[in-house]
Design a protein around this motif. Structure first.
Motif, PDB file in Angstrom:
ATOM      1  N   ASP A 156       0.835  -1.202   0.000  1.00  0.00           N
ATOM      2  CA  ASP A 156       0.000   0.000   0.000  1.00  0.00           C
ATOM      3  C   ASP A 156       0.879   1.266   0.000  1.00  0.00           C
ATOM      4  OD1 ASP A 156      -2.694   0.793   0.012  1.00  0.00           O
ATOM      5  OD2 ASP A 156      -2.610   1.301   2.133  1.00  0.00           O
ATOM      6  N   ILE A 157       1.921   1.244   0.825  1.00  0.00           N
ATOM      7  CA  ILE A 157       2.838   2.388   0.878  1.00  0.00           C
ATOM      8  C   ILE A 157       3.633   2.471  -0.420  1.00  0.00           C
ATOM      9  CG2 ILE A 157       4.811   3.418   2.110  1.00  0.00           C
ATOM     10  CD1 ILE A 157       3.750   1.968   4.645  1.00  0.00           C
ATOM     11  N   ALA A 158       4.048   1.314  -0.920  1.00  0.00           N
ATOM     12  CA  ALA A 158       4.780   1.287  -2.190  1.00  0.00           C
ATOM     13  C   ALA A 158       3.947   1.914  -3.311  1.00  0.00           C
ATOM     14  CB  ALA A 158       5.161  -0.154  -2.543  1.00  0.00           C
ATOM     15  N   MET A 159       2.638   1.641  -3.283  1.00  0.00           N
ATOM     16  CA  MET A 159       1.743   2.212  -4.305  1.00  0.00           C
ATOM     17  C   MET A 159       1.760   3.740  -4.265  1.00  0.00           C
ATOM     18  SD  MET A 159      -1.211  -0.650  -3.843  1.00  0.00           S
ATOM     19  CE  MET A 159      -2.553   0.097  -4.783  1.00  0.00           C
ATOM     20  N   ALA A 160       1.817   4.279  -3.041  1.00  0.00           N
ATOM     21  CA  ALA A 160       1.850   5.746  -2.902  1.00  0.00           C
ATOM     22  C   ALA A 160       3.128   6.327  -3.489  1.00  0.00           C
ATOM     23  CB  ALA A 160       1.715   6.136  -1.434  1.00  0.00           C
ATOM     24  N   PHE A 161       4.169   5.495  -3.586  1.00  0.00           N
ATOM     25  CA  PHE A 161       5.458   5.973  -4.098  1.00  0.00           C
ATOM     26  C   PHE A 161       5.553   5.977  -5.619  1.00  0.00           C
ATOM     27  CE2 PHE A 161       8.730   7.158  -1.078  1.00  0.00           C
ATOM     28  CZ  PHE A 161       8.020   7.016   0.097  1.00  0.00           C
ATOM     29  N   MET A 162       4.545   5.430  -6.283  1.00  0.00           N
ATOM     30  CA  MET A 162       4.596   5.393  -7.751  1.00  0.00           C
ATOM     31  C   MET A 162       4.620   6.793  -8.364  1.00  0.00           C
ATOM     32  SD  MET A 162       5.011   2.417  -9.078  1.00  0.00           S
ATOM     33  CE  MET A 162       4.434   2.548 -10.790  1.00  0.00           C
ATOM     34  N   SER A 163       4.055   7.772  -7.657  1.00  0.00           N
ATOM     35  CA  SER A 163       3.997   9.128  -8.212  1.00  0.00           C
ATOM     36  C   SER A 163       5.215   9.966  -7.816  1.00  0.00           C
ATOM     37  CB  SER A 163       2.702   9.808  -7.761  1.00  0.00           C
ATOM     38  OG  SER A 163       2.681   9.885  -6.344  1.00  0.00           O
ATOM     39  N   ARG A 164       6.288   9.317  -7.338  1.00  0.00           N
ATOM     40  CA  ARG A 164       7.521  10.007  -6.926  1.00  0.00           C
ATOM     41  C   ARG A 164       7.254  11.139  -5.949  1.00  0.00           C
ATOM     42  NH1 ARG A 164      11.359   8.338 -10.650  1.00  0.00           N
ATOM     43  NH2 ARG A 164      10.452   7.513 -12.556  1.00  0.00           N
ATOM     44  N   PRO A 165       6.537  10.845  -4.855  1.00  0.00           N
ATOM     45  CA  PRO A 165       6.188  11.917  -3.914  1.00  0.00           C
ATOM     46  C   PRO A 165       7.402  12.423  -3.131  1.00  0.00           C
ATOM     47  CG  PRO A 165       5.620   9.792  -2.987  1.00  0.00           C
ATOM     48  CD  PRO A 165       6.085   9.523  -4.392  1.00  0.00           C
ATOM     49  N   ARG A 166       7.402  13.696  -2.816  1.00  0.00           N
ATOM     50  CA  ARG A 166       8.422  14.254  -1.926  1.00  0.00           C
ATOM     51  C   ARG A 166       7.888  14.300  -0.491  1.00  0.00           C
ATOM     52  NH1 ARG A 166       8.441  16.628  -6.457  1.00  0.00           N
ATOM     53  NH2 ARG A 166       7.261  18.474  -5.898  1.00  0.00           N
ATOM     54  N   LEU A 167       6.565  14.279  -0.381  1.00  0.00           N
ATOM     55  CA  LEU A 167       5.900  14.247   0.924  1.00  0.00           C
ATOM     56  C   LEU A 167       4.875  13.116   0.911  1.00  0.00           C
ATOM     57  CD1 LEU A 167       5.083  15.535   3.701  1.00  0.00           C
ATOM     58  CD2 LEU A 167       3.475  16.957   2.404  1.00  0.00           C
ATOM     59  N   VAL A 168       4.888  12.271   1.955  1.00  0.00           N
ATOM     60  CA  VAL A 168       3.903  11.189   2.037  1.00  0.00           C
ATOM     61  C   VAL A 168       3.220  11.239   3.397  1.00  0.00           C
ATOM     62  CG1 VAL A 168       3.529   8.684   2.012  1.00  0.00           C
ATOM     63  CG2 VAL A 168       5.170   9.706   0.428  1.00  0.00           C
ATOM     64  N   LEU A 169       1.884  11.180   3.378  1.00  0.00           N
ATOM     65  CA  LEU A 169       1.091  11.176   4.602  1.00  0.00           C
ATOM     66  C   LEU A 169       0.569   9.763   4.828  1.00  0.00           C
ATOM     67  CD1 LEU A 169       1.128  14.177   3.566  1.00  0.00           C
ATOM     68  CD2 LEU A 169      -1.002  14.482   4.802  1.00  0.00           C
ATOM     69  N   LEU A 170       0.885   9.195   5.990  1.00  0.00           N
ATOM     70  CA  LEU A 170       0.488   7.820   6.304  1.00  0.00           C
ATOM     71  C   LEU A 170      -0.504   7.845   7.460  1.00  0.00           C
ATOM     72  CD1 LEU A 170       4.093   6.275   6.371  1.00  0.00           C
ATOM     73  CD2 LEU A 170       2.504   6.189   4.459  1.00  0.00           C
ATOM     74  N   ASP A 171      -1.658   7.210   7.267  1.00  0.00           N
ATOM     75  CA  ASP A 171      -2.682   7.198   8.315  1.00  0.00           C
ATOM     76  C   ASP A 171      -2.688   5.823   9.001  1.00  0.00           C
ATOM     77  OD1 ASP A 171      -4.807   7.709   9.993  1.00  0.00           O
ATOM     78  OD2 ASP A 171      -6.150   8.423   8.406  1.00  0.00           O
ATOM     79  N   GLU A 172      -2.143   5.765  10.210  1.00  0.00           N
ATOM     80  CA  GLU A 172      -2.083   4.554  11.029  1.00  0.00           C
ATOM     81  C   GLU A 172      -1.469   3.357  10.303  1.00  0.00           C
ATOM     82  OE1 GLU A 172      -5.355   3.669  13.534  1.00  0.00           O
ATOM     83  OE2 GLU A 172      -5.909   5.752  13.819  1.00  0.00           O
ATOM     84  N   PRO A 173      -0.220   3.485   9.845  1.00  0.00           N
ATOM     85  CA  PRO A 173       0.407   2.375   9.114  1.00  0.00           C
ATOM     86  C   PRO A 173       0.629   1.124   9.969  1.00  0.00           C
ATOM     87  CG  PRO A 173       2.035   4.078   9.586  1.00  0.00           C
ATOM     88  CD  PRO A 173       0.685   4.648   9.950  1.00  0.00           C
ATOM     89  N   CYS A 174       0.671   1.254  11.298  1.00  0.00           N
ATOM     90  CA  CYS A 174       0.954   0.085  12.158  1.00  0.00           C
ATOM     91  C   CYS A 174      -0.307  -0.655  12.588  1.00  0.00           C
ATOM     92  CB  CYS A 174       1.711   0.502  13.416  1.00  0.00           C
ATOM     93  SG  CYS A 174       3.306   1.227  13.065  1.00  0.00           S
ATOM     94  N   ALA A 175      -1.484  -0.086  12.347  1.00  0.00           N
ATOM     95  CA  ALA A 175      -2.716  -0.723  12.828  1.00  0.00           C
ATOM     96  C   ALA A 175      -2.858  -2.112  12.219  1.00  0.00           C
ATOM     97  CB  ALA A 175      -3.924   0.149  12.468  1.00  0.00           C
ATOM     98  N   GLY A 176      -3.001  -3.111  13.068  1.00  0.00           N
ATOM     99  CA  GLY A 176      -3.197  -4.487  12.611  1.00  0.00           C
ATOM    100  C   GLY A 176      -1.941  -5.179  12.133  1.00  0.00           C
ATOM    101  N   VAL A 177      -0.783  -4.546  12.323  1.00  0.00           N
ATOM    102  CA  VAL A 177       0.478  -5.103  11.833  1.00  0.00           C
ATOM    103  C   VAL A 177       1.251  -5.715  13.016  1.00  0.00           C
ATOM    104  CG1 VAL A 177       2.680  -4.507  10.740  1.00  0.00           C
ATOM    105  CG2 VAL A 177       0.564  -3.400   9.970  1.00  0.00           C
ATOM    106  N   ASN A 178       1.853  -6.909  12.807  1.00  0.00           N
ATOM    107  CA  ASN A 178       2.554  -7.561  13.926  1.00  0.00           C
ATOM    108  C   ASN A 178       3.869  -6.849  14.243  1.00  0.00           C
ATOM    109  OD1 ASN A 178       4.909  -8.831  12.675  1.00  0.00           O
ATOM    110  ND2 ASN A 178       3.414 -10.084  11.582  1.00  0.00           N
TER     111      ASN A 178
END
Ligand SMILES: Nc1ncnc2c1ncn2[C@@H]1O[C@H](COP(=O)(O)OP(=O)(O)O)[C@@H](O)[C@H]1O
Ligand SMILES: [Mg+2]
Length: 247
Positions: A156-178
């Motif tokens: 999901d995060i990798a997908m956000a990087f397809m547009s070569r962003p200089r700024l990325v906003l992540l909403d609760e990336p750890c939720a549900g992750v071990n």
């Protein structure tokens, strides 16, 4: 120096609810800013108002010195702002590689626009770059839905990087992750920050993650910024502790 992102007097009301009630902050290039705060404190709405997902009731957003207040998500993606949502935006039946290509085709509009987009051969090399950057070559050919939830978060995060962003906003990336994958995610974001020069704003409840990763933290409560500063200082702030206890 011009801030990478400058948010001034942001407000977003839903009827009588002031979800975001006069928030101002700026982010310098290269920072990793954490946003904490109890559920319902306006964190996601703040992201949505910055990212053009909802129209702010008042206030302004400038990116690299340009006023982008109320700009559409697609426009912001093209300017260099990426995001992930609280829920996964990954297509389970598509391979990881095809998810990346689909994301690249439309730079941040809705999930369904991605699904119906025409195949685009030109995005293959960019997808391979991202696969290498995220070290997901071993799963690139697999249906995204066959991966663990945590691995899908990485995609999901990798997908956000397809547009070569200089700024990325992540909403609760750890939720549900071990926990093991949270460590991997921390490392990944650090590396992207260092090697790709990406600036991050991360909403997260996991305080270890915030403490390890962020250079500065904002705590929101009831639509406002309650405290701002170095992670350890904000975590120990009395008003912050009370806001969490009262939530
Ligand atoms: N689309 C909406 N319509 C009405 N109220 C909303 C909407 N989105 C959020 N809210 C309200 O705004 C407040 C902040 O929500 P949100 O930004 O999701 O908080 P957080 O992400 O900090 O948990 C909550 O009271 C929530 O119920
Ligand atoms: Mg939220």
């Amino acid at each position: 120096m011009t801030a990478l992102l400058d948010v001034q007097a942001m407000q977003k009301a839903y009827g009588a609810i002031r979800a975001v009630d006069g928030v101002s902050f700026s982010v310098a290039s290269g920072e990793i800013l954490g946003v904490i705060g109890p559920n319902g404190s306006g964190k996601t709405t703040l992201f949505n108002a910055i990212l053009g997902q909802v129209l702010p009731s008042a206030g302004s957003v400038a990116f690299e010195g340009h006023d982008v207040t109320g700009s559409k998500p697609l426009h912001l993606a093209r300017r260099g702002i990426g995001r992930t949502f609280q829920s996964l935006q990954v297509f389970g039946k598509l391979s990881v590689r095809d998810n990346l290509i689909a994301a690249g085709q439309e730079f941040g509009t809705g999930k369904f626009a991605r699904l119906f987009a025409a195949p685009e051969a030109g995005l293959g090399p960019r997808a391979e770059e991202i696969i290498a950057l995220f070290r997901i070559g071993h799963v690139a050919h697999l249906p995204a839905g066959s991966l663990s939830y945590g691995q899908q978060k990485l995609v999901d995060i990798a997908m956000a990087f397809m547009s070569r962003p200089r700024l990325v906003l992540l909403d609760e990336p750890c939720a549900g992750v071990n926990p093991a994958l949270i460590d991997q995610l921390t490392e990944l974001l650090r590396r992207l920050n260092r090697e790709a020069g990406t600036t991050f704003i991360v909403i997260e409840h996991n305080m270890d993650f915030v403490m390890n990763l962020c250079s500065r933290v904002i705590c929101m409560a009831q639509g406002r910024i309650l405290a701002e500063g170095p992670p350890a200082e904000v975590q120990a702030n009395r008003a912050v502790l009370e806001a969490y206890l009262g939530a």
